[in-house]
Enzyme design. Structure first.
Site, PDB file in Angstrom:
ATOM      1  CD1 TRP A   2       2.389  10.493  10.175  1.00 25.87           C
ATOM      2  CD2 TRP A   2       2.378  11.377  12.079  1.00 25.87           C
ATOM      3  NE1 TRP A   2       2.504  11.942   9.990  1.00 25.87           N
ATOM      4  CE2 TRP A   2       2.328  12.536  11.168  1.00 25.87           C
ATOM      5  CE3 TRP A   2       2.477  11.654  13.532  1.00 25.87           C
ATOM      6  CZ2 TRP A   2       2.156  13.623  11.977  1.00 25.87           C
ATOM      7  CZ3 TRP A   2       2.113  12.955  13.964  1.00 25.87           C
ATOM      8  CH2 TRP A   2       2.047  14.029  12.915  1.00 25.87           C
ATOM      9  CG  ASP A  32      -1.848   5.796  11.222  1.00 24.79           C
ATOM     10  OD1 ASP A  32      -2.826   6.435  10.541  1.00 24.79           O
ATOM     11  OD2 ASP A  32      -0.931   6.433  11.705  1.00 24.79           O
ATOM     12  CE  LYS A  50      -3.107  14.274   8.486  1.00 24.57           C
ATOM     13  NZ  LYS A  50      -2.241  13.434   9.235  1.00 24.57           N
TER      14      LYS A  50
END
Ligand SMILES: *Cc1c(COP(=O)(O)O)cnc(C)c1O
Length: 360
Positions: free
Chosen positions: A101, A171, A195
């Site tokens: 990511w 993030d 998530k």
């Protein structure tokens, strides 16, 4: 009805109480005679929903007044683009590459300017967090970017990098609201909600006000400017109304549980059950470096691909779902977010013990 223990990395398990409440309100939200799904985003009832969601999040995270809370469609990948589009003034940024990511965010930033990779753990399949105490930060960098919790590899930054005065952008998708965090140490914190918070398709960005600029490249689309959201209370266009409503319910649920200190305690307890077993197991072992281990995502393997596959299959039959590891690492991964009850982790560990008895 029978519910399973869902160890998916995302979209992921949500608190059962929240789902039940939403179900009860599905046809008639608090006497309005309609579902929140059917409601105008300009209505008083909806304004109250989004205002309360923001207020509860501010409360939970102790967000200082000089930060805006923005509800933005498009999830994580849109933030990979919005961060450089809105923040690159000098056209330069530094990225710390600790997984897929972070790497994708870095690659996306290269479209807008010079994006330096100033540290990486790719040499060992991202199984650790590199030393970030003395980084070669570019004097022109507009920000330093990290992915705080690496969902795929099960690592987390326990110490924040020394950015040498540059703004830190993080993030926090897969550790959102899992423990207290000092917001004032960051320029921007953003997380995709699927998530650890709510339904997929929404990101929440917490942005320090001075980073919300109007004087950015005029070709940047309206909906990709942080200022558009900041100036309209995230109601410039029709936002993902139902997602925001569900996130708001999760915020209230978290407050009822005792807030982020309590979540941290529970998450540490749950993770310890699993890590302690992994550390003593003859068959299974964790793949992340011990000092960098995540509370949220726990990747593990046996030494045999066949046994890994058999484990996932038999676990599924036992009601323990989505334990297959990410395709880039193989093996298994248990995501044990806020909404995963400790009973679920106990059931997993018991199942692993039985499996080990049979196969070693
Ligand atoms: C899942 C994930 C993403 C990607 O989110 P999308 O909403 O699918 O774009 C980004 N960052 C982290 C840390 C993630 O776990």
């Amino acid at each position: 009805m029978s519910r399973v223990y869902n160890f998916s990395a995302g979209p992921a398990v949500m608190p059962e109480e929240v789902l039940e409440e939403a179900a009860a309100e599905m046809l008639d939200y608090q006497g309005t005679g309609m579902s929140v799904m059917e409601m105008s985003h300009r209505s008083a009832a909806y304004q109250k929903i989004i205002d309360e969601a923001e207020a509860d999040l501010r409360d939970l995270m102790n967000i200082p007044d000089n930060y805006k809370v923005l509800f933005i469609q498009g999830g994580g990948h849109v933030q990979f683009a919005m961060v450089p589009m809105n923040l690159m003034k000098n056209g330069t940024a530094d990225y710390i590459i600790t997984g897929q990511w972070a790497k994708k965010a870095w690659q996306e930033a290269q479209k807008y300017g010079k994006a330096n990779a100033i540290a990486s753990s790719q040499d060992q399949t991202f199984s650790y967090i590199p030393d970030v105490s003395d980084l070669p930060v570019d004097p022109d960098a507009d920000y330093v970017y990290i992915c705080m919790n690496n969902t795929i590899y099960g690592t987390v930054f326990h110490e924040l990098p020394d950015t040498k005065g540059k703004d830190l952008v993080a993030d926090i998708s897969s550790c959102f609201l899992s423990e207290p965090l000092d917001v004032s140490k960051f320029g921007i914190l953003w997380g995709g909600v699927q998530k650890n918070v709510g339904p997929a398709g929404l990101a929440i960005a917490i942005v320090r006000e001075d980073l919300i600029r109007e004087d950015i490249d005029e070709k940047v689309p309206t909906m990709l400017k942080y200022s558009t959201y900041a100036n309209s209370g995230s109601l410039y266009n029709t936002p993902p109304t139902y997602n925001i409503y569900m996130c708001g319910k999760v915020f209230k649920w978290l407050k009822k549980q005792g807030g982020l200190e309590e979540m941290k305690k529970r998450n540490e307890e749950k993770a310890a059950l699993l890590y302690d077993f992994l550390d003593s197991s003859r068959l299974f072992h964790g793949t992340a470096r011990k000092c960098d281990r995540s509370l949220m995502n726990v990747p593990f393997v046996t030494d045999s691909d066949e046994l890994n596959a058999l484990f996932v299959k038999e676990a599924t039959e036992a009601g323990l779902l989505n334990l297959k590891g990410h395709r880039s690492v193989g093996g298994m991964r248990a995501s044990i977010y806020n909404a995963m009850p400790v009973e679920g982790v106990r059931a997993l560990v018991d199942f692993m013990k039985d499996f080990e008895e049979k196969h070693s």
